[in-house]
Design a protein around this motif. Structure first.
Motif, PDB file in Angstrom:
ATOM      1  N   VAL A 351       0.838  -1.204   0.000  1.00 37.89           N
ATOM      2  CA  VAL A 351       0.000   0.000   0.000  1.00 37.89           C
ATOM      3  C   VAL A 351       0.872   1.253   0.000  1.00 37.89           C
ATOM      4  N   ARG A 352       1.936   1.250   0.798  1.00 34.34           N
ATOM      5  CA  ARG A 352       2.838   2.409   0.824  1.00 34.34           C
ATOM      6  C   ARG A 352       3.418   2.672  -0.560  1.00 34.34           C
ATOM      7  N   ARG A 353       3.844   1.603  -1.229  1.00 38.32           N
ATOM      8  CA  ARG A 353       4.458   1.774  -2.541  1.00 38.32           C
ATOM      9  C   ARG A 353       3.448   2.293  -3.569  1.00 38.32           C
ATOM     10  N   LEU A 354       2.218   1.816  -3.461  1.00 39.06           N
ATOM     11  CA  LEU A 354       1.185   2.325  -4.367  1.00 39.06           C
ATOM     12  C   LEU A 354       0.929   3.803  -4.101  1.00 39.06           C
ATOM     13  N   LEU A 355       0.833   4.191  -2.835  1.00 39.63           N
ATOM     14  CA  LEU A 355       0.631   5.594  -2.490  1.00 39.63           C
ATOM     15  C   LEU A 355       1.797   6.451  -2.975  1.00 39.63           C
ATOM     16  N   PHE A 356       3.003   5.919  -2.836  1.00 37.30           N
ATOM     17  CA  PHE A 356       4.192   6.655  -3.269  1.00 37.30           C
ATOM     18  C   PHE A 356       4.170   6.866  -4.780  1.00 37.30           C
ATOM     19  N   ASP A 357       3.832   5.822  -5.525  1.00 35.20           N
ATOM     20  CA  ASP A 357       3.858   5.910  -6.990  1.00 35.20           C
ATOM     21  C   ASP A 357       2.694   6.720  -7.548  1.00 35.20           C
ATOM     22  N   ALA A 358       1.521   6.629  -6.928  1.00 29.45           N
ATOM     23  CA  ALA A 358       0.332   7.319  -7.454  1.00 29.45           C
ATOM     24  C   ALA A 358       0.241   8.760  -6.979  1.00 29.45           C
ATOM     25  N   GLY A 359       0.731   9.047  -5.775  1.00 26.16           N
ATOM     26  CA  GLY A 359       0.654  10.409  -5.243  1.00 26.16           C
ATOM     27  C   GLY A 359      -0.781  10.905  -5.179  1.00 26.16           C
ATOM     28  N   ASP A 360      -0.988  12.163  -5.606  1.00 31.72           N
ATOM     29  CA  ASP A 360      -2.330  12.756  -5.534  1.00 31.72           C
ATOM     30  C   ASP A 360      -3.307  12.156  -6.530  1.00 31.72           C
ATOM     31  N   ASP A 361      -2.829  11.307  -7.422  1.00 32.87           N
ATOM     32  CA  ASP A 361      -3.718  10.693  -8.417  1.00 32.87           C
ATOM     33  C   ASP A 361      -4.276   9.354  -7.947  1.00 32.87           C
ATOM     34  N   ILE A 362      -4.103   9.024  -6.682  1.00 36.82           N
ATOM     35  CA  ILE A 362      -4.547   7.721  -6.180  1.00 36.82           C
ATOM     36  C   ILE A 362      -6.059   7.558  -6.299  1.00 36.82           C
ATOM     37  N   GLU A 363      -6.825   8.616  -6.031  1.00 38.50           N
ATOM     38  CA  GLU A 363      -8.286   8.509  -6.133  1.00 38.50           C
ATOM     39  C   GLU A 363      -8.716   8.254  -7.573  1.00 38.50           C
ATOM     40  N   ASP A 364      -8.081   8.952  -8.508  1.00 36.15           N
ATOM     41  CA  ASP A 364      -8.402   8.736  -9.924  1.00 36.15           C
ATOM     42  C   ASP A 364      -8.028   7.319 -10.351  1.00 36.15           C
ATOM     43  N   LEU A 365      -6.909   6.829  -9.839  1.00 33.12           N
ATOM     44  CA  LEU A 365      -6.495   5.455 -10.161  1.00 33.12           C
ATOM     45  C   LEU A 365      -7.515   4.453  -9.651  1.00 33.12           C
ATOM     46  N   MET A 366      -8.013   4.655  -8.442  1.00 30.35           N
ATOM     47  CA  MET A 366      -9.022   3.739  -7.898  1.00 30.35           C
ATOM     48  C   MET A 366     -10.326   3.823  -8.699  1.00 30.35           C
ATOM     49  N   THR A 367     -10.678   5.026  -9.134  1.00 26.60           N
ATOM     50  CA  THR A 367     -11.880   5.187  -9.972  1.00 26.60           C
ATOM     51  C   THR A 367     -11.729   4.409 -11.276  1.00 26.60           C
ATOM     52  N   LEU A 368     -10.547   4.486 -11.886  1.00 27.47           N
ATOM     53  CA  LEU A 368     -10.284   3.735 -13.116  1.00 27.47           C
ATOM     54  C   LEU A 368     -10.374   2.236 -12.863  1.00 27.47           C
ATOM     55  N   CYS A 369      -9.787   1.776 -11.770  1.00 28.75           N
ATOM     56  CA  CYS A 369      -9.794   0.334 -11.478  1.00 28.75           C
ATOM     57  C   CYS A 369     -11.208  -0.186 -11.233  1.00 28.75           C
ATOM     58  N   GLU A 370     -12.026   0.603 -10.569  1.00 32.51           N
ATOM     59  CA  GLU A 370     -13.412   0.173 -10.326  1.00 32.51           C
ATOM     60  C   GLU A 370     -14.198   0.141 -11.632  1.00 32.51           C
ATOM     61  N   ALA A 371     -13.912   1.094 -12.534  1.00 32.01           N
ATOM     62  CA  ALA A 371     -14.573   1.074 -13.852  1.00 32.01           C
ATOM     63  C   ALA A 371     -14.116  -0.113 -14.685  1.00 32.01           C
ATOM     64  N   ASP A 372     -12.932  -0.647 -14.364  1.00 28.32           N
ATOM     65  CA  ASP A 372     -12.329  -1.746 -15.129  1.00 28.32           C
ATOM     66  C   ASP A 372     -13.022  -3.086 -14.849  1.00 28.32           C
ATOM     67  N   ILE A 373     -13.976  -3.095 -13.937  1.00 28.74           N
ATOM     68  CA  ILE A 373     -14.729  -4.316 -13.633  1.00 28.74           C
ATOM     69  C   ILE A 373     -15.894  -4.397 -14.620  1.00 28.74           C
ATOM     70  N   THR A 374     -15.825  -5.318 -15.553  1.00 28.89           N
ATOM     71  CA  THR A 374     -16.848  -5.383 -16.603  1.00 28.89           C
ATOM     72  C   THR A 374     -17.530  -6.739 -16.685  1.00 28.89           C
ATOM     73  N   SER A 375     -17.442  -7.521 -15.625  1.00 26.93           N
ATOM     74  CA  SER A 375     -18.086  -8.834 -15.631  1.00 26.93           C
ATOM     75  C   SER A 375     -19.601  -8.687 -15.780  1.00 26.93           C
ATOM     76  N   LYS A 376     -20.215  -9.624 -16.479  1.00 23.53           N
ATOM     77  CA  LYS A 376     -21.676  -9.628 -16.604  1.00 23.53           C
ATOM     78  C   LYS A 376     -22.334 -10.304 -15.412  1.00 23.53           C
ATOM     79  N   ASN A 377     -21.511 -10.881 -14.545  1.00 21.18           N
ATOM     80  CA  ASN A 377     -22.016 -11.539 -13.339  1.00 21.18           C
ATOM     81  C   ASN A 377     -22.095 -10.498 -12.222  1.00 21.18           C
ATOM     82  N   ASP A 378     -23.307 -10.174 -11.788  1.00 21.66           N
ATOM     83  CA  ASP A 378     -23.497  -9.132 -10.777  1.00 21.66           C
ATOM     84  C   ASP A 378     -22.788  -9.464  -9.471  1.00 21.66           C
ATOM     85  N   ARG A 379     -22.746 -10.745  -9.118  1.00 24.21           N
ATOM     86  CA  ARG A 379     -22.074 -11.135  -7.877  1.00 24.21           C
ATOM     87  C   ARG A 379     -20.573 -10.881  -7.964  1.00 24.21           C
TER      88      ARG A 379
END
Length: 468
Positions: A351-379
């Motif tokens: 987690v520290r390394r991710l925070l270090f690498d992402a800096g102030d863009d960490i929230e945008d990175l998490m938003t992108l990762c959540e959008a990256d979930i495209t499964s048709k299975n709701d569960r």
């Protein structure tokens, strides 16, 4: 049919046009948007005479600054109500085969309407006292507006060949308005795709920006694909198309997945560059696709390759090669990191390394990762989103405790040089990296005393002696 002309600017324009002895009309997007019930402050006024002269007179009446663009025969004022009003003389246009810049001569309202790209943008209404607000619709644009159709006033081959940017604009308007491009126009776009070669990349990227900022960008990119323009303007996206099967095992269609990611991110951000990151996050997959026995299809390192390709995309489309490009590169490069935290046990060090690498863009990175979930299975979607919520919680806890975001090492290179009386050299980098890694791995706390102690320990290993 008469339209609403209650805005004060319209009566002022009407009076000044009458005093000049010319006729003036509101034309284009403002008229279209009023008929659609959409708000618009951008007003285009066409004058059967001098547009800049009418603008100057209106500017004097309203106390507004007038910007005149003599090369284009246009002028712009900003009204007290916040409206952006552009004035242009009615004109005829003719084109040569090697340019989208027309030869222009003075014309009438009908001449001006004929040069417009689509029937819904050729609508105008009068600003003359005798028929104020009267709609002028020579090409049945109102009917197309009601039917949700994109159609050209003239033969589409002429319209698109004259100015090929109109082909991309057709896609953009269809995307923004939820309209359909009529079949003959779609076929004409396919026939005239070769004319795209005369366009400046900047004009194309402006249209791509508007498609990306629509409520469902996938519509636009699918239309670009259907009309064969996508492989010309964004071959990196077109290259994601298709599914390959080997030994009975296939991978997902990365093109369709990408468009779903872009649509997914739309409700969560108006940041154009974050939407670009969503569009480009997987462009490295074709170059890294491999089939491994017992494993199936892999795309190892596609985030590294994709981040490098972002530069190529931005350079070709002449988008800014500055912090905006670097931001997109960073998100493309990091987009698998939070997913890895979901799949494995979430350690403080990761987690520290991710925070270090992402800096102030960490929230945008998490938003992108959540959008990256495209499964048709709701569960499956619900499970991944819940896991990402745990990651967000861990990010917050570690940041509050260790202050890693935009982390600056407590010991600088200058401090090391002063302590040991040495010039810039390889050993300084070794010591700084040792301190950084120790903090990120949780070996020492993020404070000066602990960092100084480790500096002395590492310097001794390297044979450095303190400057007494």
């Amino acid at each position: 049919m008469r339209l609403d002309c209650s805005r004060p600017i319209f009566s002022i324009v009407s009076e000044e046009a009458e005093a000049m002895g010319v006729r003036a009309y509101v034309i284009g997007g403002y008229v279209r948007d009023q008929l659609l019930g959409r708000h618009s402050k951008d007003i285009d006024i066409v004058v059967e005479g001098s547009g800049p002269e009418l603008a100057r007179r209106v500017g004097r009446r309203t106390g507004s600054n007038v910007a005149v663009f003599a090369r284009f025969g246009t002028a712009m004022i900003h009204s007290a109500e916040g409206e952006e009003v552009e004035f242009v003389g009615a004109r005829k246009e003719s084109y040569s085969s090697d340019s989208r810049k027309p030869n222009v001569t003075q014309g009438t309202l009908r001449d001006d309407q004929l040069r417009r790209d689509f029937t819904i943008n050729a609508l105008s209404f009068s600003l003359q006292k005798e028929d104020m607000g009267e709609l002028y619709d020579p090409f049945n644009g109102l009917e197309d507006l009601r039917d949700g159709l994109i159609r050209t006033p003239l033969d589409p081959d002429m319209t698109f060949s004259d100015d090929p940017l109109r082909m991309v604009r057709a896609v953009r308007f269809a995307t923004q308005l939820g309209f359909r491009i009529v079949p003959e126009a779609l076929e004409s776009i396919r026939r005239n795709r070769g004319r795209m070669s005369i366009l400046s990349p900047e004009r194309v990227s402006e249209e791509l920006h508007k498609i990306l900022m629509s409520t469902k960008p996938s519509v636009g990119f699918d239309l670009l694909d259907q009309t064969t323009l996508l492989e010309l303007v964004l071959p990196e996206l077109s290259g994601l198309k298709g599914v390959e099967t080997q030994d009975g095992r296939g991978h997902k269609d990365n093109y369709r997945h990408t468009l779903q990611v872009v649509d997914n991110i739309v409700p969560h951000t108006d940041n154009l560059w974050l939407r670009w990151a969503a569009l480009l996050h997987d462009i490295g997959k074709p170059a890294t696709k491999r089939f491994e026995k017992g494993t199936g299809w892999t795309f190892h390192g596609h985030e590294v390759v994709g981040a490098k390709m972002v530069y190529q995309v931005f350079k070709y489309l002449r988008m800014p090669l500055n912090e905006k490009m670097k931001y997109v590169q960073k998100l493309v490069f990091l987009h698998l990191r939070p997913i890895a935290l979901v799949q494995d046990e979430v350690t403080d060090s990761a987690v520290r390394r991710l925070l270090f690498d992402a800096g102030d863009d960490i929230e945008d990175l998490m938003t992108l990762c959540e959008a990256d979930i495209t499964s048709k299975n709701d569960r499956t979607v619900a499970r991944h989103l819940a896991n990402f919520q745990l990651v967000r919680q861990k990010l917050q806890e570690v940041e509050e405790k260790d202050r890693i975001r935009n982390f600056q090492p407590p010991v600088t290179g200058e401090m090391i040089m002063e302590t040991y009386g040495i010039p810039p050299c390889r050993e300084i980098g070794i010591i700084k990296d040792c301190i950084k890694d120790a903090i990120l791995d949780g070996i020492i706390p993020n404070d000066r005393d602990a960092a100084m102690a480790l500096m002395r320990e590492k310097a001794a290993e390297l044979g450095l002696k303190e400057n007494v």
